[in-house]
Scaffold this motif. Structure first.
Motif, PDB file in Angstrom:
ATOM      1  N   LEU A   1     -34.613  57.854 -52.308  1.00  6.00           N
ATOM      2  CA  LEU A   1     -33.596  58.636 -52.606  1.00  6.00           C
ATOM      3  C   LEU A   1     -32.575  58.641 -51.560  1.00  6.00           C
ATOM      4  O   LEU A   1     -31.132  58.675 -51.688  1.00  6.00           O
ATOM      5  CB  LEU A   1     -33.765  60.232 -53.051  1.00  6.00           C
ATOM      6  CG  LEU A   1     -34.708  60.355 -54.153  1.00  6.00           C
ATOM      7  CD1 LEU A   1     -35.024  61.926 -54.148  1.00  6.00           C
ATOM      8  CD2 LEU A   1     -34.171  59.929 -55.297  1.00  6.00           C
ATOM      9  N   ARG A   2     -32.794  58.116 -50.376  1.00  2.49           N
ATOM     10  CA  ARG A   2     -31.943  58.037 -49.242  1.00  2.49           C
ATOM     11  C   ARG A   2     -31.355  56.646 -48.898  1.00  2.49           C
ATOM     12  O   ARG A   2     -30.460  56.492 -48.446  1.00  2.49           O
ATOM     13  CB  ARG A   2     -32.509  58.656 -48.016  1.00  2.49           C
ATOM     14  CG  ARG A   2     -32.905  60.017 -48.012  1.00  2.49           C
ATOM     15  CD  ARG A   2     -33.539  60.637 -46.636  1.00  2.49           C
ATOM     16  NE  ARG A   2     -34.892  60.121 -46.537  1.00  2.49           N
ATOM     17  CZ  ARG A   2     -35.552  59.335 -45.443  1.00  2.49           C
ATOM     18  NH1 ARG A   2     -34.501  58.803 -44.728  1.00  2.49           N
ATOM     19  NH2 ARG A   2     -36.686  59.087 -45.417  1.00  2.49           N
ATOM     20  N   GLU A   3     -32.339  55.608 -49.199  1.00  2.06           N
ATOM     21  CA  GLU A   3     -31.990  54.397 -48.851  1.00  2.06           C
ATOM     22  C   GLU A   3     -32.003  53.324 -50.167  1.00  2.06           C
ATOM     23  O   GLU A   3     -32.844  53.689 -51.312  1.00  2.06           O
ATOM     24  CB  GLU A   3     -32.839  53.755 -47.823  1.00  2.06           C
ATOM     25  CG  GLU A   3     -33.044  54.730 -46.523  1.00  2.06           C
ATOM     26  CD  GLU A   3     -33.934  54.045 -45.515  1.00  2.06           C
ATOM     27  OE1 GLU A   3     -34.501  52.796 -45.862  1.00  2.06           O
ATOM     28  OE2 GLU A   3     -34.371  54.720 -44.643  1.00  2.06           O
ATOM     29  N   GLU A   4     -31.221  52.403 -50.127  1.00  7.11           N
ATOM     30  CA  GLU A   4     -31.109  51.350 -51.063  1.00  7.11           C
ATOM     31  C   GLU A   4     -32.496  50.423 -50.936  1.00  7.11           C
ATOM     32  O   GLU A   4     -33.063  50.396 -50.000  1.00  7.11           O
ATOM     33  CB  GLU A   4     -29.820  50.579 -50.812  1.00  7.11           C
ATOM     34  CG  GLU A   4     -28.534  51.184 -51.002  1.00  7.11           C
ATOM     35  CD  GLU A   4     -28.423  51.844 -52.243  1.00  7.11           C
ATOM     36  OE1 GLU A   4     -28.941  51.321 -53.362  1.00  7.11           O
ATOM     37  OE2 GLU A   4     -27.847  52.970 -52.351  1.00  7.11           O
ATOM     38  N   LYS A   5     -32.687  49.925 -52.083  1.00 10.36           N
ATOM     39  CA  LYS A   5     -33.870  49.094 -51.932  1.00 10.36           C
ATOM     40  C   LYS A   5     -33.754  47.743 -51.173  1.00 10.36           C
ATOM     41  O   LYS A   5     -32.689  47.184 -51.286  1.00 10.36           O
ATOM     42  CB  LYS A   5     -34.150  48.346 -53.442  1.00 10.36           C
ATOM     43  CG  LYS A   5     -35.364  47.787 -53.519  1.00 10.36           C
ATOM     44  CD  LYS A   5     -35.658  47.143 -55.169  1.00 10.36           C
ATOM     45  CE  LYS A   5     -36.727  46.261 -55.133  1.00 10.36           C
ATOM     46  NZ  LYS A   5     -37.367  46.032 -56.509  1.00 10.36           N
ATOM     47  N   PRO A   6     -34.674  47.685 -50.122  1.00 12.87           N
ATOM     48  CA  PRO A   6     -34.523  46.447 -49.251  1.00 12.87           C
ATOM     49  C   PRO A   6     -34.678  45.111 -49.856  1.00 12.87           C
ATOM     50  O   PRO A   6     -35.233  45.055 -50.905  1.00 12.87           O
ATOM     51  CB  PRO A   6     -35.629  46.512 -48.303  1.00 12.87           C
ATOM     52  CG  PRO A   6     -36.353  47.964 -48.450  1.00 12.87           C
ATOM     53  CD  PRO A   6     -35.807  48.383 -49.844  1.00 12.87           C
ATOM     54  N   VAL A   7     -33.832  44.158 -49.591  1.00 13.79           N
ATOM     55  CA  VAL A   7     -34.031  42.731 -50.189  1.00 13.79           C
ATOM     56  C   VAL A   7     -34.376  41.806 -49.154  1.00 13.79           C
ATOM     57  O   VAL A   7     -34.160  42.015 -47.973  1.00 13.79           O
ATOM     58  CB  VAL A   7     -32.338  42.405 -50.528  1.00 13.79           C
ATOM     59  CG1 VAL A   7     -32.317  41.087 -51.056  1.00 13.79           C
ATOM     60  CG2 VAL A   7     -31.547  43.537 -51.320  1.00 13.79           C
TER      61      VAL A   7
ATOM     62  N   SER B   1     -37.721  36.762 -44.303  1.00 15.46           N
ATOM     63  CA  SER B   1     -38.013  38.157 -44.014  1.00 15.46           C
ATOM     64  C   SER B   1     -39.414  38.313 -43.316  1.00 15.46           C
ATOM     65  O   SER B   1     -40.025  37.733 -43.375  1.00 15.46           O
ATOM     66  CB  SER B   1     -38.280  38.799 -45.269  1.00 15.46           C
ATOM     67  OG  SER B   1     -37.081  39.240 -46.037  1.00 15.46           O
ATOM     68  N   THR B   2     -39.002  39.294 -42.330  1.00 15.46           N
ATOM     69  CA  THR B   2     -40.313  39.492 -41.449  1.00 15.46           C
ATOM     70  C   THR B   2     -41.715  40.450 -42.036  1.00 15.46           C
ATOM     71  O   THR B   2     -41.115  41.046 -43.116  1.00 15.46           O
ATOM     72  CB  THR B   2     -40.103  40.379 -40.265  1.00 15.46           C
ATOM     73  OG1 THR B   2     -39.439  41.493 -40.727  1.00 15.46           O
ATOM     74  CG2 THR B   2     -38.926  39.506 -39.326  1.00 15.46           C
ATOM     75  N   ALA B   3     -42.575  40.474 -41.446  1.00 12.59           N
ATOM     76  CA  ALA B   3     -43.665  41.457 -41.945  1.00 12.59           C
ATOM     77  C   ALA B   3     -43.351  42.700 -42.165  1.00 12.59           C
ATOM     78  O   ALA B   3     -43.585  43.390 -43.118  1.00 12.59           O
ATOM     79  CB  ALA B   3     -44.884  41.270 -41.347  1.00 12.59           C
ATOM     80  N   GLU B   4     -42.538  43.175 -41.074  1.00 10.25           N
ATOM     81  CA  GLU B   4     -41.880  44.515 -40.987  1.00 10.25           C
ATOM     82  C   GLU B   4     -41.007  44.775 -42.313  1.00 10.25           C
ATOM     83  O   GLU B   4     -41.305  45.938 -42.729  1.00 10.25           O
ATOM     84  CB  GLU B   4     -41.217  44.747 -39.700  1.00 10.25           C
ATOM     85  CG  GLU B   4     -40.624  46.310 -39.388  1.00 10.25           C
ATOM     86  CD  GLU B   4     -40.028  46.412 -38.298  1.00 10.25           C
ATOM     87  OE1 GLU B   4     -39.140  47.137 -38.338  1.00 10.25           O
ATOM     88  OE2 GLU B   4     -40.737  45.668 -37.201  1.00 10.25           O
ATOM     89  N   GLN B   5     -40.184  44.124 -42.447  1.00  7.51           N
ATOM     90  CA  GLN B   5     -39.341  44.049 -43.533  1.00  7.51           C
ATOM     91  C   GLN B   5     -39.992  43.928 -45.008  1.00  7.51           C
ATOM     92  O   GLN B   5     -39.685  44.656 -45.939  1.00  7.51           O
ATOM     93  CB  GLN B   5     -38.395  42.852 -43.616  1.00  7.51           C
ATOM     94  CG  GLN B   5     -37.205  43.055 -42.566  1.00  7.51           C
ATOM     95  CD  GLN B   5     -36.444  41.863 -42.164  1.00  7.51           C
ATOM     96  OE1 GLN B   5     -37.154  40.668 -42.523  1.00  7.51           O
ATOM     97  NE2 GLN B   5     -35.191  41.845 -41.988  1.00  7.51           N
ATOM     98  N   ARG B   6     -40.989  43.127 -45.171  1.00  9.68           N
ATOM     99  CA  ARG B   6     -41.879  43.195 -46.257  1.00  9.68           C
ATOM    100  C   ARG B   6     -42.643  44.517 -46.492  1.00  9.68           C
ATOM    101  O   ARG B   6     -42.715  45.303 -47.697  1.00  9.68           O
ATOM    102  CB  ARG B   6     -42.939  42.108 -46.391  1.00  9.68           C
ATOM    103  CG  ARG B   6     -42.351  40.826 -46.400  1.00  9.68           C
ATOM    104  CD  ARG B   6     -43.071  39.568 -46.474  1.00  9.68           C
ATOM    105  NE  ARG B   6     -42.401  38.509 -46.102  1.00  9.68           N
ATOM    106  CZ  ARG B   6     -41.619  37.752 -47.155  1.00  9.68           C
ATOM    107  NH1 ARG B   6     -41.741  38.132 -48.440  1.00  9.68           N
ATOM    108  NH2 ARG B   6     -41.172  36.453 -46.679  1.00  9.68           N
TER     109      ARG B   6
END
Length: 111
Positions: free
Chosen positions: A37-43, A48-53
């Motif tokens: 609810l606070r953040e947009e869906k990450p793209v 992309s890094t493992a952290e981003q995944r």
């Protein structure tokens, strides 16, 4: 997951939207699922890094849980009147717009 937090949400009937939304946001925050609810869906991209995944996985899980809790905590009449969405933030916005419109119409009728 603590079912007490979820059970503390009074079912949405329409006239209690503000309280329902506040209780929903508190319960989801306590459960640490309010990220959807606070953040947009990450793209993600090929770079992309493992952290981003991992962040995307966390967001997707929170989004699923938010939608389930929202849908569980409303009456059938309300549930059927809201256009479905795969995004909890968008679903909540659609609900807010619907109830804002309902309140405006009621005020116009009462005048």
């Amino acid at each position: 997951m603590n079912p007490t937090s979820i059970n503390s949400i009074e079912p949405l009937t329409g006239s209690n939207f503000k309280k329902w939304k506040r209780d929903l946001e508190i319960a989801l925050g306590l459960l640490d699922h309010d990220i959807a609810l606070r953040e947009e869906k990450p793209v993600l991209t090929d770079e992309s890094t493992a952290e981003q995944r991992l962040k995307l996985e966390r967001w997707e899980k929170a989004n699923r849980i938010c939608l389930l809790i929202m849908k569980k905590s409303m009456t059938e009449a309300i549930y059927g009147g809201i256009p479905d969405s795969e995004n909890a933030k968008e679903y909540l916005k659609a609900m807010a717009e619907k109830f804002k419109e309902s309140i405006r119409l009621k005020l116009e009728i009462d005048e």
